[in-house]
Design a protein around this motif. Structure first.
Motif, PDB file in Angstrom:
ATOM      1  N   ALA A   1       0.946  -1.199   0.132  1.00  0.00           N
ATOM      2  CA  ALA A   1       0.160  -0.274  -0.218  1.00  0.00           C
ATOM      3  C   ALA A   1       0.781   1.676   0.076  1.00  0.00           C
ATOM      4  O   ALA A   1       0.451   1.974  -0.675  1.00  0.00           O
ATOM      5  CB  ALA A   1      -1.050  -0.108   1.559  1.00  0.00           C
ATOM      6  N   LEU A   2       2.067   1.682   0.960  1.00  0.00           N
ATOM      7  CA  LEU A   2       2.593   2.381   0.505  1.00  0.00           C
ATOM      8  C   LEU A   2       3.488   2.527  -0.596  1.00  0.00           C
ATOM      9  O   LEU A   2       3.598   3.863  -1.012  1.00  0.00           O
ATOM     10  CB  LEU A   2       3.928   1.993   1.644  1.00  0.00           C
ATOM     11  CG  LEU A   2       5.230   3.486   2.108  1.00  0.00           C
ATOM     12  CD1 LEU A   2       3.862   4.423   2.131  1.00  0.00           C
ATOM     13  CD2 LEU A   2       5.546   3.296   3.335  1.00  0.00           C
ATOM     14  N   GLN A   3       3.828   1.262  -1.191  1.00  0.00           N
ATOM     15  CA  GLN A   3       4.570   1.953  -2.299  1.00  0.00           C
ATOM     16  C   GLN A   3       3.878   2.446  -3.137  1.00  0.00           C
ATOM     17  O   GLN A   3       3.985   2.962  -4.565  1.00  0.00           O
ATOM     18  CB  GLN A   3       4.801   0.310  -2.929  1.00  0.00           C
ATOM     19  CG  GLN A   3       5.382   0.312  -4.597  1.00  0.00           C
ATOM     20  CD  GLN A   3       7.149   0.763  -4.482  1.00  0.00           C
ATOM     21  OE1 GLN A   3       7.923   1.211  -3.425  1.00  0.00           O
ATOM     22  NE2 GLN A   3       7.579   1.310  -5.953  1.00  0.00           N
ATOM     23  N   PHE A   4       2.525   1.921  -3.470  1.00  0.00           N
ATOM     24  CA  PHE A   4       0.886   2.402  -4.580  1.00  0.00           C
ATOM     25  C   PHE A   4       1.203   3.821  -4.227  1.00  0.00           C
ATOM     26  O   PHE A   4       1.175   4.649  -5.296  1.00  0.00           O
ATOM     27  CB  PHE A   4      -0.022   1.828  -3.913  1.00  0.00           C
ATOM     28  CG  PHE A   4      -0.800   2.073  -5.187  1.00  0.00           C
ATOM     29  CD1 PHE A   4      -0.924   1.766  -6.560  1.00  0.00           C
ATOM     30  CD2 PHE A   4      -2.387   2.773  -4.314  1.00  0.00           C
ATOM     31  CE1 PHE A   4      -2.118   2.469  -7.032  1.00  0.00           C
ATOM     32  CE2 PHE A   4      -2.680   3.612  -5.096  1.00  0.00           C
ATOM     33  CZ  PHE A   4      -3.399   2.521  -6.572  1.00  0.00           C
ATOM     34  N   CYS A   5       1.160   4.002  -3.298  1.00  0.00           N
ATOM     35  CA  CYS A   5       0.806   5.655  -3.082  1.00  0.00           C
ATOM     36  C   CYS A   5       2.353   6.665  -3.196  1.00  0.00           C
ATOM     37  O   CYS A   5       1.771   7.781  -3.558  1.00  0.00           O
ATOM     38  CB  CYS A   5       0.264   6.173  -0.748  1.00  0.00           C
ATOM     39  SG  CYS A   5      -1.129   5.374  -0.763  1.00  0.00           S
ATOM     40  N   VAL A   6       3.467   5.966  -2.609  1.00  0.00           N
ATOM     41  CA  VAL A   6       4.316   6.500  -3.465  1.00  0.00           C
ATOM     42  C   VAL A   6       4.126   6.874  -4.723  1.00  0.00           C
ATOM     43  O   VAL A   6       4.826   8.029  -5.514  1.00  0.00           O
ATOM     44  CB  VAL A   6       5.709   6.336  -2.641  1.00  0.00           C
ATOM     45  CG1 VAL A   6       6.926   6.666  -3.558  1.00  0.00           C
ATOM     46  CG2 VAL A   6       5.727   6.433  -0.934  1.00  0.00           C
ATOM     47  N   VAL A   7       4.393   6.276  -5.332  1.00  0.00           N
ATOM     48  CA  VAL A   7       4.074   5.807  -6.848  1.00  0.00           C
ATOM     49  C   VAL A   7       3.056   6.777  -7.584  1.00  0.00           C
ATOM     50  O   VAL A   7       3.260   7.509  -8.272  1.00  0.00           O
ATOM     51  CB  VAL A   7       4.713   4.585  -7.759  1.00  0.00           C
ATOM     52  CG1 VAL A   7       3.934   5.077  -9.281  1.00  0.00           C
ATOM     53  CG2 VAL A   7       5.481   3.806  -7.358  1.00  0.00           C
ATOM     54  N   ARG A   8       2.311   6.718  -7.089  1.00  0.00           N
ATOM     55  CA  ARG A   8       1.420   7.515  -7.444  1.00  0.00           C
ATOM     56  C   ARG A   8       1.062   9.293  -7.235  1.00  0.00           C
ATOM     57  O   ARG A   8       1.339   9.766  -7.921  1.00  0.00           O
ATOM     58  CB  ARG A   8      -0.245   7.101  -6.838  1.00  0.00           C
ATOM     59  CG  ARG A   8      -0.859   8.505  -7.178  1.00  0.00           C
ATOM     60  CD  ARG A   8      -2.930   7.392  -6.763  1.00  0.00           C
ATOM     61  NE  ARG A   8      -3.611   7.561  -7.329  1.00  0.00           N
ATOM     62  CZ  ARG A   8      -5.056   7.974  -7.081  1.00  0.00           C
ATOM     63  NH1 ARG A   8      -6.183   7.263  -5.712  1.00  0.00           N
ATOM     64  NH2 ARG A   8      -6.060   9.029  -7.279  1.00  0.00           N
ATOM     65  N   CYS A   9       2.418   9.629  -6.339  1.00  0.00           N
ATOM     66  CA  CYS A   9       1.931  10.423  -5.345  1.00  0.00           C
ATOM     67  C   CYS A   9       3.315  11.098  -6.587  1.00  0.00           C
ATOM     68  O   CYS A   9       2.951  12.217  -7.146  1.00  0.00           O
ATOM     69  CB  CYS A   9       2.409  11.026  -3.896  1.00  0.00           C
ATOM     70  SG  CYS A   9       0.878  10.420  -3.033  1.00  0.00           S
ATOM     71  N   GLU A  10       4.292  10.454  -7.171  1.00  0.00           N
ATOM     72  CA  GLU A  10       5.263  10.956  -7.628  1.00  0.00           C
ATOM     73  C   GLU A  10       5.182  11.099  -8.930  1.00  0.00           C
ATOM     74  O   GLU A  10       5.288  12.495  -9.523  1.00  0.00           O
ATOM     75  CB  GLU A  10       6.461  10.517  -7.548  1.00  0.00           C
ATOM     76  CG  GLU A  10       7.575  10.162  -6.221  1.00  0.00           C
ATOM     77  CD  GLU A  10       9.014   8.704  -6.094  1.00  0.00           C
ATOM     78  OE1 GLU A  10       8.049   7.846  -7.158  1.00  0.00           O
ATOM     79  OE2 GLU A  10       9.023   9.061  -4.805  1.00  0.00           O
ATOM     80  N   SER A  11       4.002  10.361  -9.290  1.00  0.00           N
ATOM     81  CA  SER A  11       3.895  10.454 -11.080  1.00  0.00           C
ATOM     82  C   SER A  11       2.533  11.880 -11.093  1.00  0.00           C
ATOM     83  O   SER A  11       2.736  12.382 -12.045  1.00  0.00           O
ATOM     84  CB  SER A  11       2.871   8.890 -11.254  1.00  0.00           C
ATOM     85  OG  SER A  11       1.996   9.347 -10.923  1.00  0.00           O
ATOM     86  N   GLU A  12       1.603  12.011 -10.241  1.00  0.00           N
ATOM     87  CA  GLU A  12       1.113  12.843 -10.027  1.00  0.00           C
ATOM     88  C   GLU A  12       1.692  14.367  -9.796  1.00  0.00           C
ATOM     89  O   GLU A  12       1.149  15.680 -10.505  1.00  0.00           O
ATOM     90  CB  GLU A  12      -0.437  13.357  -8.770  1.00  0.00           C
ATOM     91  CG  GLU A  12      -1.362  12.507  -9.535  1.00  0.00           C
ATOM     92  CD  GLU A  12      -2.359  12.492  -8.085  1.00  0.00           C
ATOM     93  OE1 GLU A  12      -2.268  12.585  -7.178  1.00  0.00           O
ATOM     94  OE2 GLU A  12      -3.272  11.290  -7.787  1.00  0.00           O
ATOM     95  N   ALA A  13       3.020  14.647  -9.103  1.00  0.00           N
ATOM     96  CA  ALA A  13       3.745  15.567  -8.903  1.00  0.00           C
ATOM     97  C   ALA A  13       5.116  16.083 -10.522  1.00  0.00           C
ATOM     98  O   ALA A  13       5.245  17.117  -9.851  1.00  0.00           O
ATOM     99  CB  ALA A  13       4.400  15.860  -7.308  1.00  0.00           C
ATOM    100  N   ALA A  14       5.365  15.474 -10.618  1.00  0.00           N
ATOM    101  CA  ALA A  14       6.475  15.096 -11.548  1.00  0.00           C
ATOM    102  C   ALA A  14       5.563  15.710 -12.642  1.00  0.00           C
ATOM    103  O   ALA A  14       4.594  15.746 -12.792  1.00  0.00           O
ATOM    104  CB  ALA A  14       6.475  13.798 -12.374  1.00  0.00           C
ATOM    105  N   PRO A  15       6.412  16.914 -13.211  1.00  0.00           N
ATOM    106  CA  PRO A  15       6.471  17.680 -14.028  1.00  0.00           C
ATOM    107  C   PRO A  15       5.487  16.559 -15.850  1.00  0.00           C
ATOM    108  O   PRO A  15       6.298  16.093 -15.736  1.00  0.00           O
ATOM    109  CB  PRO A  15       6.737  18.332 -14.768  1.00  0.00           C
ATOM    110  CG  PRO A  15       8.032  18.374 -14.116  1.00  0.00           C
ATOM    111  CD  PRO A  15       8.067  17.014 -13.155  1.00  0.00           C
TER     112      PRO A  15
END
Length: 172
Positions: free
Chosen positions: A25-39
């Motif tokens: 669950a933590l890995q899923f959240c990190v990947v999702r947050c990074e993809s939304e924040a990355a330009p």
């Protein structure tokens, strides 16, 4: 009686399962947050059309006849490649098919192994695209490097030796 299991192996197994679910669950959240924040990168522009010819020619024996009209080329000369002003090429007369297992280059009665039709009667009058296509075609038709000037004959226009030498310096 309690709801908790008494066996140590069951407790350790449940702890490992809970840890694995937490890590996933933590890995899923990190990947999702990074993809939304990355330009988002800008789309790449379409690559320019590659200069060159799609023809694949075998090295020719004999001389290469340079002409501006197909009528200036003897009928027994083949292949005949036409260079157009925009740098595109067309095969006007294919090379003769091999009659045996080893492809032996054939020359005409006049000693020509191939002909190239040019859009203008002078080499300096060629457009940059046509000059690039000509250099590529000559690089395929002549195997020797550096390309010798003696391999070329003018058909229906005067060919200045200096212009030919300048052009042949570009053949890789």
């Amino acid at each position: 009686m309690s709801a908790a299991p008494r066996s140590l192996t069951v407790r350790v197994g449940l702890a490992v399962l809970a840890a694995a679910l937490g890590i996933t669950a933590l890995q899923f959240c990190v990947v999702r947050c990074e993809s939304e924040a990355a330009p988002k990168p800008a789309p790449l522009p379409a690559p320019p059309r590659a200069a060159g010819t799609a023809l694949r020619l075998l090295p020719a024996a004999g001389t290469i006849l340079l002409a501006t009209r197909l009528q200036a080329v003897p009928p027994d000369v083949a292949p005949v490649v036409q260079i157009l002003a925009d740098g595109s090429t067309a095969l006007r007369r294919p090379a003769p098919l091999s009659t045996g297992p080893l492809a032996v280059p054939v020359t005409s009665r006049d000693g020509h192994g191939a002909a190239v039709l040019l859009p203008t009667g002078t080499l300096p009058g060629l457009t940059a695209s046509a000059r690039g296509a000509l250099v590529e075609v000559l690089g395929q038709l002549v195997a020797e490097r550096p390309v010798p000037e003696r391999r070329f004959v003018a058909g229906d226009f005067p060919l200045a030796a200096a212009d030919l030498a300048n052009l042949l310096r570009w053949v890789p």
